[in-house]
Structures are given as C-alpha cells and as structure tokens.
Design a protein around this motif. Structure first.
Motif, PDB file in Angstrom:
ATOM      1  N   MET A  74      58.152  24.410   1.277  1.00 33.12           N
ATOM      2  CA  MET A  74      57.218  25.369   1.885  1.00 33.12           C
ATOM      3  C   MET A  74      56.767  24.879   3.273  1.00 33.12           C
ATOM      4  O   MET A  74      56.650  23.691   3.499  1.00 33.12           O
ATOM      5  N   ILE A  75      56.544  25.850   4.146  1.00 38.26           N
ATOM      6  CA  ILE A  75      56.061  25.540   5.506  1.00 38.26           C
ATOM      7  C   ILE A  75      54.686  24.867   5.416  1.00 38.26           C
ATOM      8  O   ILE A  75      53.824  25.318   4.667  1.00 38.26           O
ATOM      9  N   LYS A  76      54.520  23.813   6.190  1.00 35.16           N
ATOM     10  CA  LYS A  76      53.202  23.157   6.254  1.00 35.16           C
ATOM     11  C   LYS A  76      52.364  23.802   7.358  1.00 35.16           C
ATOM     12  O   LYS A  76      52.892  24.198   8.392  1.00 35.16           O
ATOM     13  N   ILE A  77      51.048  23.837   7.129  1.00 33.23           N
ATOM     14  CA  ILE A  77      50.135  24.339   8.157  1.00 33.23           C
ATOM     15  C   ILE A  77      49.338  23.161   8.717  1.00 33.23           C
ATOM     16  O   ILE A  77      48.751  22.380   7.970  1.00 33.23           O
ATOM     17  N   SER A  78      49.345  23.043  10.041  1.00 37.16           N
ATOM     18  CA  SER A  78      48.547  22.032  10.726  1.00 37.16           C
ATOM     19  C   SER A  78      47.442  22.781  11.479  1.00 37.16           C
ATOM     20  O   SER A  78      47.697  23.441  12.486  1.00 37.16           O
ATOM     21  N   ALA A  79      46.230  22.700  10.947  1.00 42.13           N
ATOM     22  CA  ALA A  79      45.116  23.482  11.502  1.00 42.13           C
ATOM     23  C   ALA A  79      44.541  22.773  12.729  1.00 42.13           C
ATOM     24  O   ALA A  79      44.145  21.604  12.659  1.00 42.13           O
ATOM     25  N   SER A  80      44.511  23.509  13.854  1.00 42.38           N
ATOM     26  CA  SER A  80      44.048  22.903  15.105  1.00 42.38           C
ATOM     27  C   SER A  80      42.524  22.903  15.191  1.00 42.38           C
ATOM     28  O   SER A  80      41.875  23.952  15.140  1.00 42.38           O
ATOM     29  N   ALA A  91      54.600  34.321  13.471  1.00 39.65           N
ATOM     30  CA  ALA A  91      55.015  33.336  12.455  1.00 39.65           C
ATOM     31  C   ALA A  91      56.415  33.634  11.883  1.00 39.65           C
ATOM     32  O   ALA A  91      57.225  32.703  11.735  1.00 39.65           O
ATOM     33  N   PRO A  92      56.748  34.911  11.578  1.00 40.46           N
ATOM     34  CA  PRO A  92      58.098  35.162  11.042  1.00 40.46           C
ATOM     35  C   PRO A  92      59.219  34.739  12.001  1.00 40.46           C
ATOM     36  O   PRO A  92      60.276  34.304  11.561  1.00 40.46           O
ATOM     37  N   LEU A  93      58.953  34.837  13.308  1.00 36.08           N
ATOM     38  CA  LEU A  93      59.982  34.472  14.297  1.00 36.08           C
ATOM     39  C   LEU A  93      60.309  32.977  14.218  1.00 36.08           C
ATOM     40  O   LEU A  93      61.477  32.581  14.313  1.00 36.08           O
ATOM     41  N   VAL A  94      59.272  32.148  14.056  1.00 33.90           N
ATOM     42  CA  VAL A  94      59.519  30.699  14.003  1.00 33.90           C
ATOM     43  C   VAL A  94      59.975  30.263  12.618  1.00 33.90           C
ATOM     44  O   VAL A  94      60.760  29.321  12.483  1.00 33.90           O
ATOM     45  N   ARG A  95      59.513  30.966  11.590  1.00 32.43           N
ATOM     46  CA  ARG A  95      59.991  30.661  10.225  1.00 32.43           C
ATOM     47  C   ARG A  95      61.484  30.956  10.124  1.00 32.43           C
ATOM     48  O   ARG A  95      62.247  30.137   9.611  1.00 32.43           O
ATOM     49  N   ASP A  96      61.907  32.105  10.653  1.00 36.53           N
ATOM     50  CA  ASP A  96      63.331  32.465  10.609  1.00 36.53           C
ATOM     51  C   ASP A  96      64.182  31.454  11.379  1.00 36.53           C
ATOM     52  O   ASP A  96      65.357  31.255  11.060  1.00 36.53           O
ATOM     53  N   ALA A  97      63.599  30.833  12.392  1.00 38.34           N
ATOM     54  CA  ALA A  97      64.333  29.849  13.195  1.00 38.34           C
ATOM     55  C   ALA A  97      64.424  28.494  12.486  1.00 38.34           C
ATOM     56  O   ALA A  97      65.169  27.621  12.922  1.00 38.34           O
ATOM     57  N   GLY A  98      63.637  28.322  11.413  1.00 36.06           N
ATOM     58  CA  GLY A  98      63.736  27.085  10.633  1.00 36.06           C
ATOM     59  C   GLY A  98      62.631  26.072  10.863  1.00 36.06           C
ATOM     60  O   GLY A  98      62.803  24.893  10.545  1.00 36.06           O
ATOM     61  N   VAL A  99      61.506  26.506  11.389  1.00 39.49           N
ATOM     62  CA  VAL A  99      60.414  25.561  11.652  1.00 39.49           C
ATOM     63  C   VAL A  99      59.853  24.998  10.342  1.00 39.49           C
ATOM     64  O   VAL A  99      59.899  25.649   9.297  1.00 39.49           O
ATOM     65  N   ASP A 100      59.336  23.753  10.394  1.00 41.47           N
ATOM     66  CA  ASP A 100      58.791  23.100   9.198  1.00 41.47           C
ATOM     67  C   ASP A 100      57.269  23.087   9.179  1.00 41.47           C
ATOM     68  O   ASP A 100      56.658  23.121   8.123  1.00 41.47           O
ATOM     69  N   VAL A 101      56.658  22.960  10.365  1.00 42.82           N
ATOM     70  CA  VAL A 101      55.202  22.852  10.456  1.00 42.82           C
ATOM     71  C   VAL A 101      54.691  23.829  11.516  1.00 42.82           C
ATOM     72  O   VAL A 101      55.188  23.831  12.646  1.00 42.82           O
ATOM     73  N   ALA A 150      45.015  34.474   5.946  1.00 44.70           N
ATOM     74  CA  ALA A 150      45.684  34.035   7.184  1.00 44.70           C
ATOM     75  C   ALA A 150      46.702  32.930   6.887  1.00 44.70           C
ATOM     76  O   ALA A 150      47.811  32.937   7.419  1.00 44.70           O
ATOM     77  N   VAL A 151      46.336  31.998   6.014  1.00 48.63           N
ATOM     78  CA  VAL A 151      47.268  30.919   5.631  1.00 48.63           C
ATOM     79  C   VAL A 151      48.497  31.515   4.958  1.00 48.63           C
ATOM     80  O   VAL A 151      49.634  31.121   5.259  1.00 48.63           O
ATOM     81  N   LYS A 152      48.277  32.480   4.080  1.00 43.66           N
ATOM     82  CA  LYS A 152      49.406  33.137   3.391  1.00 43.66           C
ATOM     83  C   LYS A 152      50.326  33.826   4.400  1.00 43.66           C
ATOM     84  O   LYS A 152      51.552  33.753   4.285  1.00 43.66           O
ATOM     85  N   ALA A 153      49.726  34.499   5.379  1.00 39.16           N
ATOM     86  CA  ALA A 153      50.523  35.201   6.390  1.00 39.16           C
ATOM     87  C   ALA A 153      51.345  34.220   7.217  1.00 39.16           C
ATOM     88  O   ALA A 153      52.507  34.479   7.546  1.00 39.16           O
ATOM     89  N   LEU A 154      50.753  33.076   7.537  1.00 42.80           N
ATOM     90  CA  LEU A 154      51.483  32.055   8.315  1.00 42.80           C
ATOM     91  C   LEU A 154      52.658  31.508   7.506  1.00 42.80           C
ATOM     92  O   LEU A 154      53.747  31.295   8.024  1.00 42.80           O
ATOM     93  N   ARG A 155      52.414  31.262   6.225  1.00 47.00           N
ATOM     94  CA  ARG A 155      53.468  30.698   5.364  1.00 47.00           C
ATOM     95  C   ARG A 155      54.513  31.751   4.978  1.00 47.00           C
ATOM     96  O   ARG A 155      55.596  31.410   4.525  1.00 47.00           O
ATOM     97  N   GLY A 156      54.134  33.025   5.077  1.00 48.86           N
ATOM     98  CA  GLY A 156      55.054  34.097   4.684  1.00 48.86           C
ATOM     99  C   GLY A 156      55.097  34.306   3.180  1.00 48.86           C
ATOM    100  O   GLY A 156      56.103  34.757   2.648  1.00 48.86           O
ATOM    101  N   VAL A 157      53.981  33.989   2.505  1.00 45.27           N
ATOM    102  CA  VAL A 157      53.919  34.270   1.073  1.00 45.27           C
ATOM    103  C   VAL A 157      52.999  35.476   0.857  1.00 45.27           C
ATOM    104  O   VAL A 157      52.031  35.660   1.598  1.00 45.27           O
ATOM    105  N   VAL A 158      53.354  36.309  -0.117  1.00 39.93           N
ATOM    106  CA  VAL A 158      52.518  37.505  -0.345  1.00 39.93           C
ATOM    107  C   VAL A 158      51.752  37.410  -1.661  1.00 39.93           C
ATOM    108  O   VAL A 158      52.009  36.579  -2.485  1.00 39.93           O
TER     109      VAL A 158
END
Ligand code: DX5
Ligand code: ZN
Length: 210
Positions: free
Chosen positions: A1-7, A176-186, A202-210
C-alpha cells in the motif's frame, strides 16, 4: 500500500504536538519535515530544535531544502530524523553527502526539482534509499501540481526496479491517481490533508482506497 508522509508545513505551529498526535491517530505512516533556509528556497521554516521537540514514533522524513546540507546532517539525526533527503541541486559532492547521511545512521534520499532531469541521478541511484520527485517548485505548500512528475517517476522506476519513490507537492484527490499509476511509493501531503474537513477520507483518497 502507498505510504502517506504528512507535511508539517501545513500544521498548526502553535499546536504542533497536538497535530502530530492527530496524524498518528489517523494512520499516516510518515511525518514529512520541510526544512527551508531562505537561500535555496525563498521561505524559512524549522531547524533541528523543532524536530527534537516533537514526540512521536512516526517515521520522521526530513526534507532539507537548504544550501550546504552537509553542515546539518548530524544535527538532524540527533534530533530524531529517520530519513534525510537532500537536493541534487544543492550538493557539489552528492555521493559524499549520501555517505555522510548513512554513516550517521539514517536512511538517505535525494530530491530533484521539476526542472532537473532524472538523468542527473544515473550515477547516484544505486547508493540511495529513496528518490523524492518534486511536483512543485520547493518553498511553499498549497502550490499547483506540475504535470511532468508522473513521467519522471516512471523513468526512475525503469532505472532501478526496487527504488523507493516519493512525490511532493500539489497532491490531492485529482492528482494522486496520476502518481499512483506511475508507480509512486510514498505520497507527501500538506495542504490537501491538513485542511480537509474529513482527514480520514482525504487519506483514503490519496491511497486510492474506497
Ligand atoms: C514544498 C514542500 C512540500 C509541501 C507540500 O516545498 O516540500 O512538502 O509542504 O505541500 P502541498 O501538499 O500543500 O503541496
Ligand atoms: Zn517537502
């Protein structure tokens, strides 16, 4: 699963620990600490003393947007950094700085600005733990996503299959979908996550989980 790094740049600096605790509760994996010096980037933010004051077991992902980062590596490791990212554009002796970070007991990463080609990383890519692709010009949160980031993520993955890739700047539910499709990890998220009415959504939307 994609990791989220909160700024933390978009956090409430009057209540920093409260925001950090809320992010831990939310289930993000990393805290992204944006360090700016007013030279490499126009803005000035926080130094090691602020990082040292944060009490958390979240992974501390320190993004150094400063000139002469080699002068501050040990101070940030002592302050609790788990990973340190330096900019390719700030290091004349990039390999030496990456070695210095690792010798200090920290994960080492390199970042490139939107106008810096991935080809500049060919000879360092095997020595780093991660590459951070900037999808805005560094300096401020809340800027618009620059469209060349997904292609750069794809090119980096092609250069080294097991490379960890992080993206930073302008990431929201649309980008987020653009970078997820490209293969980003974080995925780094500042303004989108911190200003969301419902941060869990918002976290769910970033990770692409529904
Ligand atoms: C920009 C920083 C980012 C920034 C991201 O220079 O490196 O980490 O906080 O903020 P958003 O997600 O609002 O673009
Ligand atoms: Zn950052």
């Amino acid at each position: 699963m994609i990791k989220i790094s909160a700024s933390l740049l978009s956090a409430d600096f009057g209540n920093l620990q409260r925001d950090v605790d809320a992010l831990k509760e939310l289930g993000v994996e990393w805290l992204h600490i944006d360090v700016m010096d007013g030279h490499f980037v126009p803005n000035i933010t926080m130094g090691p003393v602020v990082l040292a004051g944060i009490k958390t077991d979240l992974f501390k992902d320190v993004h150094l947007m400063i000139e002469h980062p080699e002068r501050y590596i040990e101070a940030f490791v002592k302050a609790g950094a788990d990973s340190i990212t330096v900019h390719q554009e700030t290091c004349t002796h990039l390999h030496r700085v990456i070695q210095q970070i690792k010798q200090a007991g920290c994960k080492a990463a390199v970042s490139i600005n939107p106008a810096t080609p991935v080809s500049t990383l060919v000879d360092i890519i095997d020595f780093v733990d991660m590459v951070l692709v900037m999808s805005v010009n560094p300096g401020f949160s809340g800027q618009e996503f620059i469209e060349n980031a997904p292609a750069k993520i794809r090119a980096l993955k092609a250069m080294r299959l097991d490379l960890l890739i992080e993206v930073d700047g302008g990431i929201n539910a649309e980008t987020a979908p653009l970078v997820r499709d490209a293969g980003v990890d974080v995925i780094v998220s500042g303004s989108y996550l911190m200003s969301a009415a419902d941060r869990a959504e918002a976290v769910k939307a970033l990770r692409g989980v529904v």
